[in-house]
Design a protein around this motif. Structure first.
Motif, PDB file in Angstrom:
ATOM      1  N   ARG A   1       0.819  -1.223   0.000  1.00 33.49           N
ATOM      2  CA  ARG A   1       0.000   0.000   0.000  1.00 33.49           C
ATOM      3  C   ARG A   1       0.847   1.266   0.000  1.00 33.49           C
ATOM      4  NH1 ARG A   1      -2.849  -2.741   4.288  1.00 33.49           N
ATOM      5  NH2 ARG A   1      -1.981  -1.232   5.756  1.00 33.49           N
ATOM      6  N   ALA A   2       2.126   1.112   0.276  1.00 30.85           N
ATOM      7  CA  ALA A   2       3.003   2.280   0.412  1.00 30.85           C
ATOM      8  C   ALA A   2       3.729   2.572  -0.901  1.00 30.85           C
ATOM      9  CB  ALA A   2       4.008   2.050   1.536  1.00 30.85           C
ATOM     10  N   GLY A   3       4.408   3.687  -0.913  1.00 24.67           N
ATOM     11  CA  GLY A   3       5.198   4.075  -2.072  1.00 24.67           C
ATOM     12  C   GLY A   3       6.412   4.881  -1.645  1.00 24.67           C
ATOM     13  N   GLY A   4       7.324   5.106  -2.578  1.00 22.76           N
ATOM     14  CA  GLY A   4       8.481   5.948  -2.314  1.00 22.76           C
ATOM     15  C   GLY A   4       9.388   5.417  -1.216  1.00 22.76           C
ATOM     16  N   GLU A   5       9.883   6.345  -0.387  1.00 17.62           N
ATOM     17  CA  GLU A   5      10.827   5.996   0.668  1.00 17.62           C
ATOM     18  C   GLU A   5      10.195   5.097   1.734  1.00 17.62           C
ATOM     19  OE1 GLU A   5      14.061   6.601   0.885  1.00 17.62           O
ATOM     20  OE2 GLU A   5      13.928   7.435  -1.142  1.00 17.62           O
ATOM     21  N   THR A   6       8.918   5.292   1.992  1.00 18.08           N
ATOM     22  CA  THR A   6       8.248   4.445   2.985  1.00 18.08           C
ATOM     23  C   THR A   6       8.247   2.993   2.544  1.00 18.08           C
ATOM     24  OG1 THR A   6       6.813   6.272   3.663  1.00 18.08           O
ATOM     25  CG2 THR A   6       6.098   4.042   4.230  1.00 18.08           C
ATOM     26  N   ARG A   7       7.975   2.774   1.260  1.00 17.57           N
ATOM     27  CA  ARG A   7       7.989   1.404   0.767  1.00 17.57           C
ATOM     28  C   ARG A   7       9.382   0.799   0.852  1.00 17.57           C
ATOM     29  NH1 ARG A   7       8.758  -2.398  -2.799  1.00 17.57           N
ATOM     30  NH2 ARG A   7       7.023  -3.836  -3.246  1.00 17.57           N
ATOM     31  N   ARG A   8      10.408   1.582   0.553  1.00 18.16           N
ATOM     32  CA  ARG A   8      11.771   1.051   0.633  1.00 18.16           C
ATOM     33  C   ARG A   8      12.144   0.684   2.062  1.00 18.16           C
ATOM     34  NH1 ARG A   8      12.591   4.123  -4.077  1.00 18.16           N
ATOM     35  NH2 ARG A   8      12.617   6.107  -2.994  1.00 18.16           N
ATOM     36  N   ALA A   9      11.717   1.506   3.022  1.00 22.39           N
ATOM     37  CA  ALA A   9      11.999   1.178   4.425  1.00 22.39           C
ATOM     38  C   ALA A   9      11.297  -0.115   4.833  1.00 22.39           C
ATOM     39  CB  ALA A   9      11.559   2.329   5.330  1.00 22.39           C
ATOM     40  N   LEU A  10      10.042  -0.253   4.440  1.00 23.76           N
ATOM     41  CA  LEU A  10       9.291  -1.471   4.750  1.00 23.76           C
ATOM     42  C   LEU A  10       9.884  -2.681   4.022  1.00 23.76           C
ATOM     43  CD1 LEU A  10       5.697   0.014   4.548  1.00 23.76           C
ATOM     44  CD2 LEU A  10       6.761  -0.921   6.610  1.00 23.76           C
ATOM     45  N   GLN A  11      10.409  -2.438   2.829  1.00 23.84           N
ATOM     46  CA  GLN A  11      11.008  -3.522   2.050  1.00 23.84           C
ATOM     47  C   GLN A  11      12.209  -4.140   2.773  1.00 23.84           C
ATOM     48  OE1 GLN A  11      13.282  -2.482  -1.571  1.00 23.84           O
ATOM     49  NE2 GLN A  11      11.893  -3.830  -2.696  1.00 23.84           N
ATOM     50  N   TRP A  12      13.025  -3.310   3.405  1.00 22.49           N
ATOM     51  CA  TRP A  12      14.186  -3.816   4.126  1.00 22.49           C
ATOM     52  C   TRP A  12      13.776  -4.604   5.363  1.00 22.49           C
ATOM     53  CZ3 TRP A  12      18.810  -4.525   2.342  1.00 22.49           C
ATOM     54  CH2 TRP A  12      19.269  -3.743   1.275  1.00 22.49           C
ATOM     55  N   VAL A  13      12.748  -4.120   6.057  1.00 22.04           N
ATOM     56  CA  VAL A  13      12.253  -4.883   7.216  1.00 22.04           C
ATOM     57  C   VAL A  13      11.665  -6.210   6.740  1.00 22.04           C
ATOM     58  CG1 VAL A  13      10.730  -4.853   9.226  1.00 22.04           C
ATOM     59  CG2 VAL A  13      11.778  -2.731   8.445  1.00 22.04           C
ATOM     60  N   PHE A  14      10.958  -6.171   5.621  1.00 22.73           N
ATOM     61  CA  PHE A  14      10.365  -7.380   5.054  1.00 22.73           C
ATOM     62  C   PHE A  14      11.447  -8.402   4.711  1.00 22.73           C
ATOM     63  CE2 PHE A  14       8.946  -9.811   1.320  1.00 22.73           C
ATOM     64  CZ  PHE A  14       7.755 -10.342   1.785  1.00 22.73           C
ATOM     65  N   LEU A  15      12.540  -7.966   4.096  1.00 19.92           N
ATOM     66  CA  LEU A  15      13.615  -8.886   3.728  1.00 19.92           C
ATOM     67  C   LEU A  15      14.338  -9.426   4.963  1.00 19.92           C
ATOM     68  CD1 LEU A  15      15.075  -7.086   0.597  1.00 19.92           C
ATOM     69  CD2 LEU A  15      13.735  -9.193   0.661  1.00 19.92           C
ATOM     70  N   TYR A  16      14.447  -8.596   6.004  1.00 22.05           N
ATOM     71  CA  TYR A  16      15.045  -9.089   7.250  1.00 22.05           C
ATOM     72  C   TYR A  16      14.185 -10.199   7.851  1.00 22.05           C
ATOM     73  CZ  TYR A  16      16.217  -9.377  12.163  1.00 22.05           C
ATOM     74  OH  TYR A  16      16.529  -9.863  13.406  1.00 22.05           O
ATOM     75  N   VAL A  17      12.881  -9.968   7.916  1.00 26.87           N
ATOM     76  CA  VAL A  17      11.982 -10.998   8.443  1.00 26.87           C
ATOM     77  C   VAL A  17      12.008 -12.230   7.536  1.00 26.87           C
ATOM     78  CG1 VAL A  17       9.557 -11.566   8.906  1.00 26.87           C
ATOM     79  CG2 VAL A  17      10.503  -9.376   9.671  1.00 26.87           C
ATOM     80  N   GLY A  18      12.120 -12.013   6.220  1.00 20.28           N
ATOM     81  CA  GLY A  18      12.274 -13.139   5.303  1.00 20.28           C
ATOM     82  C   GLY A  18      13.519 -13.941   5.597  1.00 20.28           C
ATOM     83  N   GLY A  19      14.616 -13.251   5.928  1.00 20.44           N
ATOM     84  CA  GLY A  19      15.844 -13.950   6.315  1.00 20.44           C
ATOM     85  C   GLY A  19      15.653 -14.771   7.568  1.00 20.44           C
TER      86      GLY A  19
END
Length: 381
Positions: A153-171
């Motif tokens: 639902r997010a875009g821009g910098e907010t989405r990128r920040a959430l993307q990194w948290v998402f990949l950490y949880v994926g790890g």
């Protein structure tokens, strides 16, 4: 004109709380295995157990807040992208995490009773541990779905920040999937077909699904790096902590915590899969899966097979590679203690049949991951 101050995009506290819950469970789970290898059965109220069950509490806090705030709060932002369960409203991930937290807390007295009735676990896979694992995967799934919905639902910098948290949880999810397989992926198994079957089972599908959902070009590599970083940290830090056996028979004098082995070299095939996914974006999913699955297995064999040979040599018997660590219950004449591979395959024909199964399974897991990842791209609740 007043100067504008650039603000970093904020990740809501309940998402951080969920990510911390997943981390706490993984650290506690790994530490608990080390505790059993170094000390044996101890009090239920050990530090690893507290870390494990803290996951349920943290997940309960974040999910309860989201469910009650959505159901009874005046703001309708979350209510518009929520589902209703038993009269309550909230994101799908919040309900999944709430169920997982409840299952984890229920498993605590079950595990304590099991130990009192049957003694020390001799295997990771036991009924109370499976209830615990189901609860943890519920929390993990809920956390992934929460982050996915907010990220989509997010875009821009907010989405990128959430993307990194998402990949950490994926790890963390990848790490936990391999943690449950520890009994089948020791260095003594690394020249058997079963080792490659077990490694690919579930883990590759999870990697690809989360990578596709994240839309990051190097998602598989990042998640594998999280697994590797935690594995190396455990390998190097745990032996610094004193421990001694409290259960017999004691075949080896242990004076510190015994970690598991050097992490698998999955980061190399993960990087190859990232390249394959980048270059085959316009291909049909079946062809993409065949190429990605075959590339993963071939690369993994190419790096892990010779590394297994190295782990059997005196050069690996140090703090860096950890091949000198044995738990107190390892018999001195066992194949593992003598640095020999287990003869899992009775013949070369059986080995190659097993490797064909591993190849087919890798491609199937890649196919499942691609379709699951595409479905996850649409998740917004």
């Amino acid at each position: 004109m007043p100067a504008t101050v650039a603000r970093r995009p904020a990740v809501p506290w309940y998402l951080w709380c969920s990510a911390l819950a997943v981390t706490s469970a993984y650290i506690g789970g790994y530490w608990d295995i080390s505790w059993h290898r170094s000390i044996g059965r101890d009090s239920f109220w050990t530090a690893p157990h507290l870390a494990i069950y803290a996951c349920g509490i943290l997940a309960g806090i974040s999910s309860a807040y989201l469910i009650f705030a959505t159901t009874f709060g005046r703001a309708g932002a979350l209510r518009d992208v929520s589902v209703r369960v038993l009269g309550f409203s909230g994101p799908v991930g919040a309900f999944a995490a709430a169920w997982g937290g409840l299952a984890m807390l229920v498993s605590a007295p079950f595990d304590d009773w099991w130990h009192n009735a049957y003694g020390l676990d001799v295997r990771i896979i036991s009924p109370p541990h499976m209830v615990l694992a189901a609860g943890f995967f519920g929390i993990e799934f809920g956390t992934v779905m929460l982050l996915l919905a907010f990220m989509n639902r997010a875009g821009g910098e907010t989405r990128r920040a959430l993307q990194w948290v998402f990949l950490y949880v994926g790890g963390m999810a990848v790490s936990e999937s391999l943690l449950l397989k520890l009994e089948y992926i020791t260095r003594g198994d690394m020249h058997s077909s079963l080792f490659y079957i077990v490694t690919a089972l579930g883990t590759l599908g999870l990697l690809i699904a989360l990578a596709v959902a994240s839309r990051h070009p190097w998602a598989c590599t990042i998640m594998a790096a999280v697994y590797t970083a935690f594995g190396l940290a455990f390998l190097w830090v745990l032996p610094l902590m004193p421990a001694e056996p409290k259960l017999g028979p004691v075949y080896r004098q242990v004076t510190h915590f015994i970690p598991w082995e050097f992490p698998l070299l999955v980061i190399v095939p993960a990087a190859v899969v990232d390249v394959m996914l980048q270059r085959t974006g316009g291909w049909r999913p079946l062809v993409r899966a065949l190429v990605s699955g075959a590339a993963f297995l071939a690369t993994f064999v190419a790096v892990q097979w010779p590394f297994a040979n190295f782990l059997m040599t005196p050069l690996a018997r140090n703090w860096l590679f950890g091949a000198a660590y044995f738990d107190f219950s390892t018999p001195p004449r066992s194949l593992y203690a003598r640095y020999l591979f287990y003869p899992r395959d009775a013949s070369s024909a059986q080995f190659w049949r097993g490797m064909l199964v591993a190849g087919a399974l890798s491609c199937a897991m890649a196919w499942v991951g691609l379709h699951a990842g595409r479905a996850m791209l649409r998740a917004k609740r």
